[in-house]
Enzyme design. Structure first.
Site, PDB file in Angstrom:
ATOM      1  N   LEU A  14      29.920   8.962  -8.422  1.00 40.39           N
ATOM      2  CA  LEU A  14      31.159   8.759  -7.416  1.00 40.39           C
ATOM      3  C   LEU A  14      32.582   9.339  -8.055  1.00 40.39           C
ATOM      4  O   LEU A  14      32.796   9.172  -9.105  1.00 40.39           O
ATOM      5  CB  LEU A  14      31.747   7.343  -6.761  1.00 40.39           C
ATOM      6  CG  LEU A  14      30.622   6.127  -6.799  1.00 40.39           C
ATOM      7  CD1 LEU A  14      31.589   4.990  -6.345  1.00 40.39           C
ATOM      8  CD2 LEU A  14      30.430   6.593  -5.803  1.00 40.39           C
ATOM      9  N   GLY A  17      37.695  10.291  -5.433  1.00 39.55           N
ATOM     10  CA  GLY A  17      39.184  10.393  -5.049  1.00 39.55           C
ATOM     11  C   GLY A  17      40.138  10.845  -5.995  1.00 39.55           C
ATOM     12  O   GLY A  17      39.506  11.939  -5.907  1.00 39.55           O
ATOM     13  N   ARG A  21      47.603  10.111 -10.226  1.00 46.46           N
ATOM     14  CA  ARG A  21      47.556   9.514 -11.526  1.00 46.46           C
ATOM     15  C   ARG A  21      48.072  11.014 -12.794  1.00 46.46           C
ATOM     16  O   ARG A  21      48.664  11.008 -13.703  1.00 46.46           O
ATOM     17  CB  ARG A  21      47.985   8.346 -12.510  1.00 46.46           C
ATOM     18  CG  ARG A  21      48.823   7.473 -11.664  1.00 46.46           C
ATOM     19  CD  ARG A  21      48.312   6.171 -12.586  1.00 46.46           C
ATOM     20  NE  ARG A  21      47.062   4.885 -11.499  1.00 46.46           N
ATOM     21  CZ  ARG A  21      45.832   4.557 -12.139  1.00 46.46           C
ATOM     22  NH1 ARG A  21      46.687   3.542 -13.025  1.00 46.46           N
ATOM     23  NH2 ARG A  21      44.934   4.348 -11.275  1.00 46.46           N
ATOM     24  N   GLY A 108      32.973   9.137 -12.033  1.00 41.03           N
ATOM     25  CA  GLY A 108      33.088  10.828 -12.798  1.00 41.03           C
ATOM     26  C   GLY A 108      34.499  10.677 -13.614  1.00 41.03           C
ATOM     27  O   GLY A 108      34.425  11.515 -13.906  1.00 41.03           O
ATOM     28  N   ASN A 177      34.587  -5.415 -14.109  1.00 39.44           N
ATOM     29  CA  ASN A 177      33.995  -4.091 -14.075  1.00 39.44           C
ATOM     30  C   ASN A 177      34.027  -3.113 -14.398  1.00 39.44           C
ATOM     31  O   ASN A 177      35.001  -2.756 -14.439  1.00 39.44           O
ATOM     32  CB  ASN A 177      33.556  -4.718 -12.710  1.00 39.44           C
ATOM     33  CG  ASN A 177      33.112  -3.994 -11.709  1.00 39.44           C
ATOM     34  OD1 ASN A 177      31.747  -3.492 -12.084  1.00 39.44           O
ATOM     35  ND2 ASN A 177      34.180  -3.324 -10.521  1.00 39.44           N
ATOM     36  N   TYR A 374      42.415  48.906 -36.059  1.00 40.66           N
ATOM     37  CA  TYR A 374      41.860  48.121 -34.650  1.00 40.66           C
ATOM     38  C   TYR A 374      40.050  49.194 -34.355  1.00 40.66           C
ATOM     39  O   TYR A 374      40.352  50.890 -34.400  1.00 40.66           O
ATOM     40  CB  TYR A 374      42.109  49.010 -33.247  1.00 40.66           C
ATOM     41  CG  TYR A 374      41.766  48.580 -32.496  1.00 40.66           C
ATOM     42  CD1 TYR A 374      41.221  47.816 -31.747  1.00 40.66           C
ATOM     43  CD2 TYR A 374      41.593  49.864 -31.140  1.00 40.66           C
ATOM     44  CE1 TYR A 374      40.440  47.081 -30.471  1.00 40.66           C
ATOM     45  CE2 TYR A 374      40.612  49.721 -30.308  1.00 40.66           C
ATOM     46  CZ  TYR A 374      40.084  48.534 -30.280  1.00 40.66           C
ATOM     47  OH  TYR A 374      39.101  48.325 -29.088  1.00 40.66           O
ATOM     48  N   ALA A 388      43.361  51.726 -44.366  1.00 35.08           N
ATOM     49  CA  ALA A 388      44.248  50.601 -43.850  1.00 35.08           C
ATOM     50  C   ALA A 388      45.045  52.156 -42.313  1.00 35.08           C
ATOM     51  O   ALA A 388      45.359  52.884 -43.025  1.00 35.08           O
ATOM     52  CB  ALA A 388      45.526  50.001 -44.652  1.00 35.08           C
ATOM     53  N   ASN A 394      39.716  54.427 -28.032  1.00 33.38           N
ATOM     54  CA  ASN A 394      38.078  54.605 -27.537  1.00 33.38           C
ATOM     55  C   ASN A 394      39.551  54.526 -25.680  1.00 33.38           C
ATOM     56  O   ASN A 394      37.881  54.780 -25.289  1.00 33.38           O
ATOM     57  CB  ASN A 394      37.757  53.015 -27.854  1.00 33.38           C
ATOM     58  CG  ASN A 394      38.647  52.520 -27.864  1.00 33.38           C
ATOM     59  OD1 ASN A 394      39.850  51.679 -27.784  1.00 33.38           O
ATOM     60  ND2 ASN A 394      38.142  51.183 -26.949  1.00 33.38           N
ATOM     61  N   TYR A 395      39.895  54.639 -25.606  1.00 29.82           N
ATOM     62  CA  TYR A 395      40.197  54.541 -24.195  1.00 29.82           C
ATOM     63  C   TYR A 395      42.024  55.720 -24.245  1.00 29.82           C
ATOM     64  O   TYR A 395      42.418  55.175 -24.048  1.00 29.82           O
ATOM     65  CB  TYR A 395      41.645  52.925 -23.846  1.00 29.82           C
ATOM     66  CG  TYR A 395      41.370  53.086 -22.437  1.00 29.82           C
ATOM     67  CD1 TYR A 395      40.878  52.683 -21.558  1.00 29.82           C
ATOM     68  CD2 TYR A 395      42.700  52.821 -22.029  1.00 29.82           C
ATOM     69  CE1 TYR A 395      40.746  52.188 -20.708  1.00 29.82           C
ATOM     70  CE2 TYR A 395      43.354  51.952 -20.827  1.00 29.82           C
ATOM     71  CZ  TYR A 395      41.956  51.889 -19.706  1.00 29.82           C
ATOM     72  OH  TYR A 395      42.117  51.896 -18.679  1.00 29.82           O
TER      73      TYR A 395
HETATM   74  C1  UD1 Z   1      37.511   0.584  -9.466  1.00 34.78           C
HETATM   75  C2  UD1 Z   1      36.342  -1.364  -9.367  1.00 34.78           C
HETATM   76  C3  UD1 Z   1      36.587  -2.597 -10.370  1.00 34.78           C
HETATM   77  C4  UD1 Z   1      36.486  -2.000 -11.545  1.00 34.78           C
HETATM   78  C5  UD1 Z   1      37.041  -0.247 -11.338  1.00 34.78           C
HETATM   79  C6  UD1 Z   1      36.682   0.069 -12.965  1.00 34.78           C
HETATM   80  C7  UD1 Z   1      36.178  -1.823  -6.668  1.00 34.78           C
HETATM   81  C8  UD1 Z   1      35.989  -2.118  -5.806  1.00 34.78           C
HETATM   82  N1  UD1 Z   1      36.882  -1.630  -7.817  1.00 34.78           N
HETATM   83  O1  UD1 Z   1      38.413   0.161  -9.369  1.00 34.78           O
HETATM   84  O2  UD1 Z   1      35.944  -3.727 -10.359  1.00 34.78           O
HETATM   85  O3  UD1 Z   1      37.190  -2.911 -12.920  1.00 34.78           O
HETATM   86  O4  UD1 Z   1      36.713   0.373 -10.943  1.00 34.78           O
HETATM   87  O5  UD1 Z   1      37.571   1.338 -13.482  1.00 34.78           O
HETATM   88  O6  UD1 Z   1      35.000  -0.738  -7.075  1.00 34.78           O
HETATM   89  N2  UD1 Z   1      36.042   6.177  -5.381  1.00 34.78           N
HETATM   90  C9  UD1 Z   1      35.772   7.800  -4.207  1.00 34.78           C
HETATM   91  N3  UD1 Z   1      35.623   7.491  -3.019  1.00 34.78           N
HETATM   92  C10 UD1 Z   1      36.563   6.293  -2.739  1.00 34.78           C
HETATM   93  C11 UD1 Z   1      37.314   5.534  -3.836  1.00 34.78           C
HETATM   94  C12 UD1 Z   1      36.871   5.356  -4.925  1.00 34.78           C
HETATM   95  O7  UD1 Z   1      34.595   8.807  -4.767  1.00 34.78           O
HETATM   96  O8  UD1 Z   1      36.662   6.019  -1.331  1.00 34.78           O
HETATM   97  C13 UD1 Z   1      35.587   6.961  -6.426  1.00 34.78           C
HETATM   98  C14 UD1 Z   1      37.262   7.556  -7.500  1.00 34.78           C
HETATM   99  O9  UD1 Z   1      36.886   8.686  -7.783  1.00 34.78           O
HETATM  100  C15 UD1 Z   1      36.082   6.829  -8.878  1.00 34.78           C
HETATM  101  C16 UD1 Z   1      35.613   5.374  -9.073  1.00 34.78           C
HETATM  102  O10 UD1 Z   1      35.365   5.762  -7.650  1.00 34.78           O
HETATM  103  O11 UD1 Z   1      35.197   7.748  -9.626  1.00 34.78           O
HETATM  104  C17 UD1 Z   1      36.283   3.655  -9.102  1.00 34.78           C
HETATM  105  O12 UD1 Z   1      37.560   3.939  -8.023  1.00 34.78           O
HETATM  106  P1  UD1 Z   1      39.275   3.942  -8.485  1.00 34.78           P
HETATM  107  O13 UD1 Z   1      39.655   3.866  -6.833  1.00 34.78           O
HETATM  108  O14 UD1 Z   1      39.583   4.328  -9.667  1.00 34.78           O
HETATM  109  O15 UD1 Z   1      38.659   1.954  -8.348  1.00 34.78           O
HETATM  110  P2  UD1 Z   1      39.128   0.808  -8.990  1.00 34.78           P
HETATM  111  O16 UD1 Z   1      40.500   0.581  -8.406  1.00 34.78           O
HETATM  112  O17 UD1 Z   1      39.316   1.134  -9.982  1.00 34.78           O
END
Ligand code: UD1
Ligand code: CA
Length: 465
Positions: A14, A17, A21, A108, A177, A374, A388, A394-395
């Site tokens: 995934l 995002g 930040r 990712g 998680n 050089y 030295a 060269n150019y």
């Molecule tokens: C998520 C988990 C949370 C966990 C945490 C760990 C869920 C609902 N929550 O929360 O339980 O403790 O990760 O870091 O899963 N992403 C997408 N598409 C989206 C949303 C997210 O690709 O629509 C990707 C983001 O780019 C990222 C990852 O999923 O790489 C996690 O997304 P993020 O929004 O950071 O999740 P958290 O709210 O931190």
């Protein structure tokens, strides 16, 4: 290392995002750790598991992401147009899942996950016929921001509750998680369409499938990573810099275990791969990039940068030198303050000294360019001495030209060699010469205005006003 493909394993990363930040125009996962985009680390680790398929869910900056990874043809890109949550992200790949596959979900922005830990997760699911979901969790002293793992009286996992939806008592739970999980494709096909976004964030939470598995009468296994940092996610540049230091320290430890001596492993940065022979030493603040190989007993002084180069045994690279895309043979000396630019070759025993820049230069055995010169687009034979302040011109403003220097040539200080030009074996060039024509074997070339001495010369005196 070509292992058997795990025909059941489908890795889904995934990465849609935005990473607000990071305060950056670039998508978060292309920010670099040890010179490589975070996503690149995740993909590299994923590949170690030999998956049959590798999918990346992209969204923010998708085009830029695809460009950065355009060389990786094994990636299946899936676009998540709107980021409606992790469950929604996985929904985008449902159509691509093989019926029999196990889907490993990675993030990712969690770059240091290890293949070892993921391998354990794969084994957990493989060892059960009935269960369809295995989780990677971790205990944190400060669990703030993470989804909490809620367990029942018998200790089995019941569900995951996101921080924003959690009651005060659930917030006390320290097991969180990591986001990384392994799910059977068939189960995802059943569970994902049932997700709703009726929660505090109005998002489709992938984590809700845990409760669904329990409702289906399954036992949800949770294992922990071998190191806590493996599951650290990057949301800002401070977190990224912390993982960078952890990664660098691990690399330094591995190199020292292989016999490299280091002045200070905390002042060492490897952005790529480094192979070392026996008894090499690296002083402080080395930056090593790309693929670098050191022979035996190579000494790298403080503040050196070495990129995509091979350094022969017994060579010394003195302080503050830069070497790039070049090959240095044995027993050479480089620096201090030398710059060896791409395409250079130093043969055995050659010397490139302080404030010398060379580029696409072939320096023959035991030849010396010791100070302030050089030398570019040039071929030097053996036992040449370059005085030295020598410059290969060269150019000509439009094209680059070559300078050819034979064996045992002596080039006097402050010589300008106007290329294209060649100097034969055993030739000598007088200091301060501007050499524009070929110099034959054994000849002395002097190409400077004759000295005139004027006697009785009155120095000007200061004006009185
Ligand atoms: C998520 C988990 C949370 C966990 C945490 C760990 C869920 C609902 N929550 O929360 O339980 O403790 O990760 O870091 O899963 N992403 C997408 N598409 C989206 C949303 C997210 O690709 O629509 C990707 C983001 O780019 C990222 C990852 O999923 O790489 C996690 O997304 P993020 O929004 O950071 O999740 P958290 O709210 O931190
Ligand atoms: Ca996150």
């Amino acid at each position: 290392m070509s292992e058997m493909i795990n025909s059941k394993l489908h890795v889904v990363v995934l990465a849609a995002g935005k990473g607000t930040r990071m305060q950056s125009d670039k998508p978060k996962v292309i920010h670099k750790l040890a010179g490589e985009p975070m996503l690149g680390h995740v993909l590299k680790t994923a590949r170690e598991l030999n998956p049959v398929k590798l999918t990346v869910v992209c969204g923010h900056g998708a085009e830029e992401l695809k460009t950065v990874f355009s060389g990786s043809e094994d990636i299946h890109w899936v676009l998540q147009k709107e980021q409606l949550g992790t469950g929604h992200a996985v929904k985008q790949v449902l159509a691509d899942l093989g019926r029999e596959s196990n889907v490993l979900i990675l993030y990712g922005d969690v770059p240091l996950i290890s293949a070892y830990t993921l391998g354990n997760l794969v084994e957990v699911l493989d060892s059960s016929d009935r269960d369809e979901l295995a989780l990677l969790t971790v205990n944190l002293d400060d669990p703030k921001g993470y989804g909490r793992i809620v367990r029942g009286a018998t200790g089995s996992v019941l569900k995951i509750v996101e921080e924003k939806d959690a009651s005060e008592s659930i917030r006390q739970i320290k097991e969180v998680n990591t986001g990384i999980m392994l799910v059977k494709a068939e189960a995802l096909q059943r569970w994902i369409p049932k997700l709703t976004n009726s929660n505090q964030q109005n998002e489709f939470y992938l984590t809700d499938i845990v409760g669904m598995a329990v409702q289906d009468g399954q036992e949800v296994e949770a294992i922990q990573p071998s190191q806590a940092y493996e599951v650290d996610g990057v949301n800002n540049r401070i977190q990224l810099s912390r993982l960078e230091r952890i990664y660098q320290k691990n690399q330094a430890d591995q190199l020292m275990a292989k016999g490299l001596a280091m002045a200070d492993p905390s002042r060492f940065d490897l952005r790529g791969s480094l192979e070392v022979g026996k008894d090499c030493f690296v002083d402080i603040n080395a930056v090593v990039e790309g693929n670098v190989r050191l022979g035996d007993r190579v000494m790298v002084g403080p503040n050196c940068i070495i990129r995509n180069s091979e350094i022969g045994s017994d060579t010394r690279i003195e302080a503050n030198s830069i070497i790039e895309d070049s090959r240095i043979e044995t027993a050479c000396t480089i620096g201090p303050f030398a710059r060896v630019r791409p395409g250079s070759l130093l043969e055995q025993g050659a010397k490139v000294g302080n404030f010398v820049e060379i580029k696409k230069a072939h320096v023959g055995k035991n030849s010396k360019i010791n100070h302030l010169s050089y030398v570019g687009d040039a071929e030097l034979g053996e036992d040449v001495n370059v005085g030295a302040g020598t410059i290969t011109c060269n150019y000509d403003g439009v094209n680059k030209h070559k300078t050819q220097i034979g064996h045992r040539v002596f080039v006097g200080s402050n010589t300008a060699l106007v290329a294209p030009v060649s100097v034969g074996d055993d030739a000598t060039i007088g200091a301060g010469s501007v050499v524009t024509r070929e110099v034959g074997d054994g000849e002395l070339a002097v190409a400077r205005s004759k000295q005139r001495n004027i006697s009785g010369w009155d120095r000007p005196t200061k004006n009185k006003d």
